[in-house]
Design an enzyme around this catalytic site. Structure first.
Site, PDB file in Angstrom:
ATOM      1  N   GLY A 243       1.013  -1.114  -0.097  1.00  0.00           N
ATOM      2  CA  GLY A 243       0.081   0.070   0.077  1.00  0.00           C
ATOM      3  C   GLY A 243       0.660   1.323  -0.036  1.00  0.00           C
ATOM      4  O   GLY A 243       1.925   1.211  -0.569  1.00  0.00           O
ATOM      5  N   SER A 244       0.247   2.338   0.656  1.00  0.00           N
ATOM      6  CA  SER A 244       1.074   3.592   0.608  1.00  0.00           C
ATOM      7  C   SER A 244       2.257   3.318   1.521  1.00  0.00           C
ATOM      8  O   SER A 244       2.462   2.962   2.514  1.00  0.00           O
ATOM      9  CB  SER A 244       0.113   4.727   1.030  1.00  0.00           C
ATOM     10  OG  SER A 244      -0.327   4.486   2.134  1.00  0.00           O
ATOM     11  N   THR A 245       3.317   4.560   1.067  1.00  0.00           N
ATOM     12  CA  THR A 245       4.496   4.544   2.009  1.00  0.00           C
ATOM     13  C   THR A 245       3.946   5.143   3.280  1.00  0.00           C
ATOM     14  O   THR A 245       4.527   4.784   4.543  1.00  0.00           O
ATOM     15  CB  THR A 245       5.276   5.537   1.273  1.00  0.00           C
ATOM     16  OG1 THR A 245       5.619   4.673   0.045  1.00  0.00           O
ATOM     17  CG2 THR A 245       6.627   5.672   1.931  1.00  0.00           C
ATOM     18  N   GLU A 246       3.023   6.066   3.393  1.00  0.00           N
ATOM     19  CA  GLU A 246       2.516   6.697   4.454  1.00  0.00           C
ATOM     20  C   GLU A 246       1.989   5.704   5.477  1.00  0.00           C
ATOM     21  O   GLU A 246       2.441   5.734   6.629  1.00  0.00           O
ATOM     22  CB  GLU A 246       1.501   7.777   4.055  1.00  0.00           C
ATOM     23  CG  GLU A 246       0.860   8.311   5.133  1.00  0.00           C
ATOM     24  CD  GLU A 246      -0.370   9.013   4.639  1.00  0.00           C
ATOM     25  OE1 GLU A 246      -0.751   9.057   3.531  1.00  0.00           O
ATOM     26  OE2 GLU A 246      -1.112   9.679   5.651  1.00  0.00           O
ATOM     27  N   GLY A 248       2.605   2.426   5.330  1.00  0.00           N
ATOM     28  CA  GLY A 248       3.960   1.497   5.534  1.00  0.00           C
ATOM     29  C   GLY A 248       4.545   1.899   6.840  1.00  0.00           C
ATOM     30  O   GLY A 248       4.951   1.239   7.638  1.00  0.00           O
ATOM     31  N   GLU A 265       5.460  -3.481   0.654  1.00  0.00           N
ATOM     32  CA  GLU A 265       5.734  -3.201  -0.790  1.00  0.00           C
ATOM     33  C   GLU A 265       5.015  -1.920  -1.034  1.00  0.00           C
ATOM     34  O   GLU A 265       3.789  -1.883  -0.869  1.00  0.00           O
ATOM     35  CB  GLU A 265       5.166  -4.315  -1.626  1.00  0.00           C
ATOM     36  CG  GLU A 265       5.581  -4.415  -3.011  1.00  0.00           C
ATOM     37  CD  GLU A 265       4.504  -3.829  -4.003  1.00  0.00           C
ATOM     38  OE1 GLU A 265       4.847  -2.776  -4.215  1.00  0.00           O
ATOM     39  OE2 GLU A 265       3.897  -4.799  -4.408  1.00  0.00           O
ATOM     40  N   CYS A 299       1.800   0.334  -8.586  1.00  0.00           N
ATOM     41  CA  CYS A 299       2.969   0.637  -7.997  1.00  0.00           C
ATOM     42  C   CYS A 299       4.175   0.952  -8.810  1.00  0.00           C
ATOM     43  O   CYS A 299       5.021   1.903  -8.668  1.00  0.00           O
ATOM     44  CB  CYS A 299       3.162  -0.084  -6.382  1.00  0.00           C
ATOM     45  SG  CYS A 299       3.400  -1.566  -7.029  1.00  0.00           S
ATOM     46  N   GLU A 396       3.679  10.276  -5.648  1.00  0.00           N
ATOM     47  CA  GLU A 396       2.969   9.079  -6.475  1.00  0.00           C
ATOM     48  C   GLU A 396       1.562   9.444  -6.692  1.00  0.00           C
ATOM     49  O   GLU A 396       0.817   9.768  -5.797  1.00  0.00           O
ATOM     50  CB  GLU A 396       3.288   7.776  -5.689  1.00  0.00           C
ATOM     51  CG  GLU A 396       2.363   6.701  -6.211  1.00  0.00           C
ATOM     52  CD  GLU A 396       2.509   5.352  -5.509  1.00  0.00           C
ATOM     53  OE1 GLU A 396       2.000   5.510  -4.338  1.00  0.00           O
ATOM     54  OE2 GLU A 396       3.047   4.538  -6.046  1.00  0.00           O
TER      55      GLU A 396
HETATM   56  N1  LIG Z   1       2.142  -0.113  -3.517  1.00  0.00           N
HETATM   57  C1  LIG Z   1       0.773  -0.283  -4.004  1.00  0.00           C
HETATM   58  O1  LIG Z   1       0.556  -1.242  -4.852  1.00  0.00           O
HETATM   59  C2  LIG Z   1      -0.088   0.677  -3.648  1.00  0.00           C
HETATM   60  C3  LIG Z   1       0.065   2.214  -3.163  1.00  0.00           C
HETATM   61  N2  LIG Z   1      -0.990   2.943  -3.018  1.00  0.00           N
HETATM   62  C4  LIG Z   1      -0.822   4.180  -2.499  1.00  0.00           C
HETATM   63  O2  LIG Z   1      -1.528   4.815  -1.538  1.00  0.00           O
HETATM   64  C5  LIG Z   1      -2.476   5.757  -1.920  1.00  0.00           C
HETATM   65  C6  LIG Z   1      -3.637   5.843  -1.043  1.00  0.00           C
HETATM   66  O3  LIG Z   1      -4.162   4.649  -1.614  1.00  0.00           O
HETATM   67  P1  LIG Z   1      -4.970   3.984  -0.119  1.00  0.00           P
HETATM   68  O4  LIG Z   1      -6.032   3.051  -0.425  1.00  0.00           O
HETATM   69  O5  LIG Z   1      -5.371   4.948   0.801  1.00  0.00           O
HETATM   70  O6  LIG Z   1      -3.836   3.127   0.668  1.00  0.00           O
HETATM   71  P2  LIG Z   1      -3.352   2.675   1.913  1.00  0.00           P
HETATM   72  O7  LIG Z   1      -2.204   2.420   2.154  1.00  0.00           O
HETATM   73  O8  LIG Z   1      -4.261   3.380   2.888  1.00  0.00           O
HETATM   74  O9  LIG Z   1      -4.302   1.344   1.869  1.00  0.00           O
HETATM   75  C7  LIG Z   1      -3.841  -0.065   1.445  1.00  0.00           C
HETATM   76  C8  LIG Z   1      -4.048  -0.990   2.686  1.00  0.00           C
HETATM   77  O10 LIG Z   1      -3.765  -0.650   3.915  1.00  0.00           O
HETATM   78  C9  LIG Z   1      -4.680  -0.616   4.630  1.00  0.00           C
HETATM   79  N3  LIG Z   1      -4.760   0.321   5.865  1.00  0.00           N
HETATM   80  C10 LIG Z   1      -4.706   1.620   5.682  1.00  0.00           C
HETATM   81  N4  LIG Z   1      -4.657   2.236   6.896  1.00  0.00           N
HETATM   82  C11 LIG Z   1      -3.941   1.419   7.605  1.00  0.00           C
HETATM   83  C12 LIG Z   1      -3.494   1.237   9.116  1.00  0.00           C
HETATM   84  N5  LIG Z   1      -3.282   2.310   9.693  1.00  0.00           N
HETATM   85  N6  LIG Z   1      -2.823   0.396   9.508  1.00  0.00           N
HETATM   86  C13 LIG Z   1      -2.974  -0.885   8.776  1.00  0.00           C
HETATM   87  N7  LIG Z   1      -3.702  -0.881   7.632  1.00  0.00           N
HETATM   88  C14 LIG Z   1      -3.955   0.146   6.802  1.00  0.00           C
HETATM   89  C15 LIG Z   1      -5.936  -0.456   3.732  1.00  0.00           C
HETATM   90  O11 LIG Z   1      -7.280  -0.795   4.592  1.00  0.00           O
HETATM   91  C16 LIG Z   1      -5.419  -1.087   2.700  1.00  0.00           C
HETATM   92  O12 LIG Z   1      -6.096  -2.612   3.048  1.00  0.00           O
HETATM   93  C17 LIG Z   1      -2.546   5.558  -3.487  1.00  0.00           C
HETATM   94  O13 LIG Z   1      -3.189   7.066  -3.886  1.00  0.00           O
HETATM   95  C18 LIG Z   1      -1.249   5.238  -3.923  1.00  0.00           C
HETATM   96  O14 LIG Z   1      -0.399   6.151  -4.015  1.00  0.00           O
HETATM   97  C19 LIG Z   1      -2.339   2.367  -2.626  1.00  0.00           C
HETATM   98  C20 LIG Z   1      -2.578   0.913  -3.313  1.00  0.00           C
HETATM   99  C21 LIG Z   1      -1.634   0.299  -3.712  1.00  0.00           C
HETATM  100  N1  BAL Z   2       1.665  -3.630  -6.214  1.00  0.00           N
HETATM  101  C1  BAL Z   2       1.998  -4.536  -6.956  1.00  0.00           C
HETATM  102  C2  BAL Z   2       1.949  -4.351  -8.584  1.00  0.00           C
HETATM  103  C3  BAL Z   2       1.882  -3.134  -8.895  1.00  0.00           C
HETATM  104  O1  BAL Z   2       0.914  -2.281  -8.497  1.00  0.00           O
HETATM  105  O2  BAL Z   2       2.391  -2.749 -10.005  1.00  0.00           O
END
Ligand SMILES: NC(=O)C1=CN([C@@H]2O[C@H](COP(=O)(O)OP(=O)(O)OC[C@H]3O[C@@H](n4cnc5c(N)ncnc54)[C@H](O)[C@@H]3O)[C@@H](O)[C@H]2O)C=CC1
Ligand code: BAL
Length: 492
Positions: A243-246, A248, A265, A299, A396
């Protein structure tokens, strides 16, 4: 016209969705539910039980029982057979899963059919083979005196909490669950609140494949409640997060309580570099696909395009032309190439970046606007005239928005490509492989694609340098993330 939904998909979507804990479908302890919207319309698609901290606790206990119980007594070959069967079942249910993914995530059905579902099955099939090959080694010791027989064992980490995003819901579940099972771990999986349906469907397939109760538990819910509780849980041995770096960084802090192991990741702002000697008939469509695939919600998206100056206009005009011709529409409509963004929040986030880019002086070469006022559709967008310090270049965006800039020579572009807190992926396009490999060596990223982009394979490790994460997924490398090494030393 839209594709006719399979009856079984209609029935699955309209049924109440419970949590999947200890092999059973159960309501949440507090009886809470939440709506998952259809991103093509904004209307509620399904109601889903919402896990709270009590449910996380129940799921972790069920997983712990399975870890010390039946799962630990299965042989590696039996485990491998279960994992292989999960891959087979995904293929048997491929059309239903693809339709479900399209409804819940919004992506084009053709994409879900061609990419998400077969790739998820392939990951289970690949990982099934590793179950019988988790080996330690014998170690020659230099301790003087008595003889020793020393060896290492690779043991499962234990109860693994897995928190996944919404961009590839089933595929991200596969990336997480398959290696965890291959190495003998048990799982509590929290899918993203935007896309819980295919993970719940997968839970049923995993049970059908013969995984004992409690080995994989699926608990949809909100990140700040269920996700945070899972990350902080004292009886969880490891968390794997995408998910997001924030978020993470929040997980790193939450995990500190019991120093659980972590793999992360996270985000990316990947450079895609086109030299003037590249085959532009391939590089131009690939540069468009690098950013527009999955609506830019990848990502690894090639979101910063750098083109050597003599070919800059040719490449940017080509990519902008492709952007203008991409068919944006509901994922279930035949012919759709790009569906809606995942949510109203994501649409606002991405259009906020477009406004900031315009305010800071970027030029829009294609797209730049929302499509219609129903659902979360956005035009594929190409921006030029950007500077390194602009938000659209540094952050991003996670949407179909490309920023393109010219460069003059290799050292300059290596520095600019690395001028980012992220280090997930990069692309290099040239006919000169020595030059390509020289640049690949300078780029600090977990994956560098040369004359290709977004090539994923279950055998190829994927993960990030810098703030793009910790550890690797897939390939041999992921096994390290799911095993502990035990040294055993016998005095003879
Ligand atoms: N690396 C990747 O594949 C991804 C990156 N992102 C990035 O994150 C940005 C925001 O998207 P979001 O859906 O809000 O991402 P997010 O990082 O908030 O969500 C991803 C997962 O983390 C969970 N999550 C959220 N807050 C949490 C916490 N405090 N503790 C544990 N788990 C938590 C969410 O429920 C979801 O299952 C996107 O604009 C993108 O930049 C989002 C999705 C995938
Ligand atoms: N996060 C896994 C693959 C992708 O988003 O590109």
């Amino acid at each position: 016209m839209t594709v006719t939904l399979e009856k079984s998909v209609r029935d699955f979507v309209s049924a109440p969705h419970q949590l999947f804990i200890d092999g059973d479908r159960v309501d949440s302890v507090l009886g809470r539910t939440f709506a998952t919207p259809d991103p093509a319309t904004g209307e509620t698609l399904a109601w889903v039980a919402e896990a709270g901290t009590e449910d996380v606790d129940l799921a972790v206990r069920a997983a712990r029982r399975a870890f010390t119980g039946p799962w630990s007594r299965m042989t590696p070959a039996q485990r491998g057979h279960v994992i292989w069967r999960i891959g087979d079942l995904i293929l048997e249910h491929a059309e239903r899963l693809a339709q479900l993914e399209t409804l819940d995530n919004g992506k084009a059905l053709a994409v879900a059919r061609a990419a998400d579902i077969p790739a998820a099955a392939a990951l289970f099939h690949y990982m099934a083979g590793w179950a019988t090959k988790i080996e330690g080694s014998t170690i020659p010791l230099s301790v003087p005196g008595a003889g020793f027989h020393a060896y290492t064992l690779r043991e499962p980490v234990g109860v693994v909490g897995q928190i996944i995003p919404w961009n590839f819901p089933l595929l991200m579940a596969a990336w997480k669950v398959a290696p965890a099972l291959a190495t003998g771990n048990v799982v509590v999986l929290k899918p993203a609140e935007q896309t819980p349906l295919s993970a719940l469907y997968l839970a049923e397939l995993i049970a059908e494949a013969g995984a004992p109760d409690g080995v994989v538990n699926v608990i949809p819910g909100y990140g700040e409640i269920a996700g945070a509780a899972l990350a902080a849980h004292e009886d969880v041995d490891k968390v794997a997060f995408t998910g997001s770096t924030e978020v993470g960084k929040m997980i790193v802090q939450a995990a500190a309580g019991n120093l659980k192991k972590l793999t992360l990741e996270l985000g990316g702002k990947s450079p895609n570099v086109v030299f003037d000697d590249a085959d532009l008939t391939v590089a131009i469509p690939a540069a468009a696909s690098a950013i527009f695939f999955n609506h830019g919600q990848c990502c690894s998206a090639g979101s910063r395009l750098y083109v050597q100056e003599s070919r800059f206009d040719e490449v940017v005009d080509g990519v902008a032309d492709i952007a203008r011709h991409i068919r944006v529409g509901p994922g279930m409509e035949p012919g759709t190439e790009m569906g809606p963004l995942i949510s109203d929040e994501q649409l606002r986030r991405v259009t906020g970046y477009l406004e900031s880019g315009r305010a800071e002086g970027a030029e829009t070469r294609a797209g730049g606007r929302r499509c219609g006022d129903r659902g979360y559709f956005l035009e594929p967008t190409v921006l030029t005239g950007t500077r390194r310090d602009m938000k659209v270049v540094r952050e991003e965006i996670f949407g179909p928005v490309l920023v393109a800039s010219p460069f003059s020579e290799l050292d300059e572009i290596a520095a600019e490509a690395n001028d980012t807190p992220y280090g997930l992926a990069a692309g290099v396009w040239t006919r000169d492989l020595a030059k390509a490999q020289a640049l690949a060596g300078k780029i600090r990223a977990g994956t560098v694609w040369i004359n290709c982009y977004n090539v994923f394979d279950p055998a190829l490790p994927f993960g990030g340098y810098k703030q793009s994460g910790w550890g690797r997924e897939m390939g041999h490398a992921v096994l390290d993330a799911y095993t502990e090494v035990k040294s055993v030393c016998v005095q003879l």
